[in-house]
Design an enzyme around this catalytic site. Structure first.
Site: not given
Ligand SMILES: Cc1cc2nc3c(=O)[nH]c(=O)nc-3n(C[C@H](O)[C@H](O)[C@H](O)COP(=O)(O)O)c2cc1C
Length: 382
Positions: A24, A106, A127, A254, A278, A281
């Site tokens: 995840y 989050s 967030q 964001k 993201h 993702r």
């Molecule tokens: C497991 C996971 C959960 C995430 N959940 C959120 C979230 O709840 N809200 C959000 O704005 N971004 C979420 N993100 C995105 C992160 O805030 C961020 O944009 C991203 O992880 C940056 O890339 P990096 O992991 O390669 O540094 C999530 C990322 C991951 C890996």
């Protein structure tokens, strides 16, 4: 294993976490092309080595949204991060506070805002996602206001969730009911340390801020079903007026990856934009953030505070993002892996590593202040 780098913490996390949780965190959408690009494009940014410039006094501090920070970074929002270690978001928030950088909680955290805010003296950033139930959004903003969260990070790149194949394979997604639960239980059983630390003792907190709207349901299946059904695909620019009505502090958008969207954000008066896909993702196939950032910096860099995330795996990467036009970065997987690998101490260690690596990158590119980092420190930037 003794961790010497962020990627070492990834390996520790892989060993420590049940597969559904590691995948995840680690995974991206579809073929994970954008996730790969985020890392590869950033790593490929070549720095310009300079010499004989007296770098004995390097200062990493900066100011973002009126807040003085020890380093130009914040821990970004990571949903369910609290499952990586017992009451994980509390541990990470403590490490961030000790290092002098913000922690972002989050909407879909495992620990509720009240618990995290109560554990630190410096309130976290909060967030928010666009949720169909506007009353619930107002309630969350009021909670964040009451907790004195200084910044609202409004995430706009998830009007529809990207499909992550790894979550299907691991049993986190697409296996509702008993089937998914049993598969996860099996994975937890082979990771007894996690099962004891989090599965047994951390469980009461794992539905965080959304517990009230889940109305007594407590399973991960219920949690993801709620996300699927309640994130609002009708989100549009005018919704910023709604946010502005209920949030008086800085609003940071964001998930912007396009210069035209960034211009619209600036025209709408948001305080900051986070260039983000993201973490690869959501829409697989979009450019890396490193690739998208310079054009966005050209378009709006002087009109609002620009931050960026995606693929940051070292202090060198932080310096690269700043050289491409960001004023600060968000860490994603970097801190989530560290939390899984070694809890609060792991997150604290990663922040120390980033600091040390930033010092080297700044020193050897001949700058001593964060404000001096720009395209001139890139190879070919003379
Ligand atoms: C497991 C996971 C959960 C995430 N959940 C959120 C979230 O709840 N809200 C959000 O704005 N971004 C979420 N993100 C995105 C992160 O805030 C961020 O944009 C991203 O992880 C940056 O890339 P990096 O992991 O390669 O540094 C999530 C990322 C991951 C890996």
């Amino acid at each position: 294993m003794k961790a010497a780098s962020i990627l070492d913490y990834r390996e520790l996390a892989r060993r420590r976490l049940p597969r559904f949780l590691f995948d995840y965190i680690d995974g991206g959408s579809y073929a994970e092309v954008t996730l790969g690009r985020n890392v590869a494009d950033l790593e490929a940014v070549a720095l310009r080595q300079r010499v004989l410039r007296d770098i004995s006094d390097i200062d990493l501090s900066t100011t973002l949204f009126g807040q003085r920070l020890a380093m130009p970074m914040a821990l970004g929002p990571v949903g369910l991060a609290g499952l990586n270690a017992r009451r994980g978001e509390v541990q990470a928030a403590r490490a961030a506070e000790a290092a002098g950088v913000p922690f972002t909680l989050s909407t879909v955290s495992a620990c509720p805002l009240s618990e995290v805010a109560g554990a630190v003296a410096t309130p976290p950033w909060f967030q928010l996602y666009m949720i169909r139930d506007r009353g619930f959004m107002i309630d969350l903003m009021q909670q964040a206001g009451a907790a004195r969260c200084p910044v609202l990070v409004f995430t706009v790149d998830m009007p529809v969730p990207g499909t992550r194949y790894r979550d299907y394979r691991s049993g986190l997604a697409g296996a509702p009911g008993l089937g998914g639960s049993l598969r996860r239980l099996g994975q937890a059983a082979t990771h007894p340390r996690w099962a004891w630390d989090v599965g047994l003792w951390g469980r009461p907190h794992h539905l965080g801020n959304v517990a009230p709207v889940l109305k007594g349901k407590t399973g991960l299946n219920d949690f993801f079903a709620w996300m699927r059904d309640n994130f609002d695909p009708a989100i549009r620019w005018d919704d910023l007026d709604f946010i502005r009505q209920h949030w008086k502090g800085p609003i940071v958008l964001k998930g912007v990856l396009d210069a035209e969207d960034a211009r619209e954000a600036a025209a709408r008066g948001v305080d900051g934009v986070i260039v983000s896909n993201h973490g690869g993702r959501q829409l697989d196939g979009v450019p890396s953030t490193a690739r998208a950032l310079p054009a966005i910096a050209d378009a709006v860099g002087d009109r609002l505070t620009l931050m960026a995330d995606g693929g940051i795996r070292s202090g060198l990467d932080v310096v690269r993002m700043l050289a491409l036009g960001a004023k600060g970065v968000l860490l994603g997987r970097a801190w989530a892996w560290a939390l899984a690998g070694a809890g609060e101490a792991g997150v604290a260690h990663v922040l120390r590593l980033l600091e040390a690596e930033m010092r080297v990158a700044m020193g050897l590119t001949g700058v001593t202040r964060v404000e001096q980092i720009n395209e001139k420190i890139l190879a070919g930037g003379e």
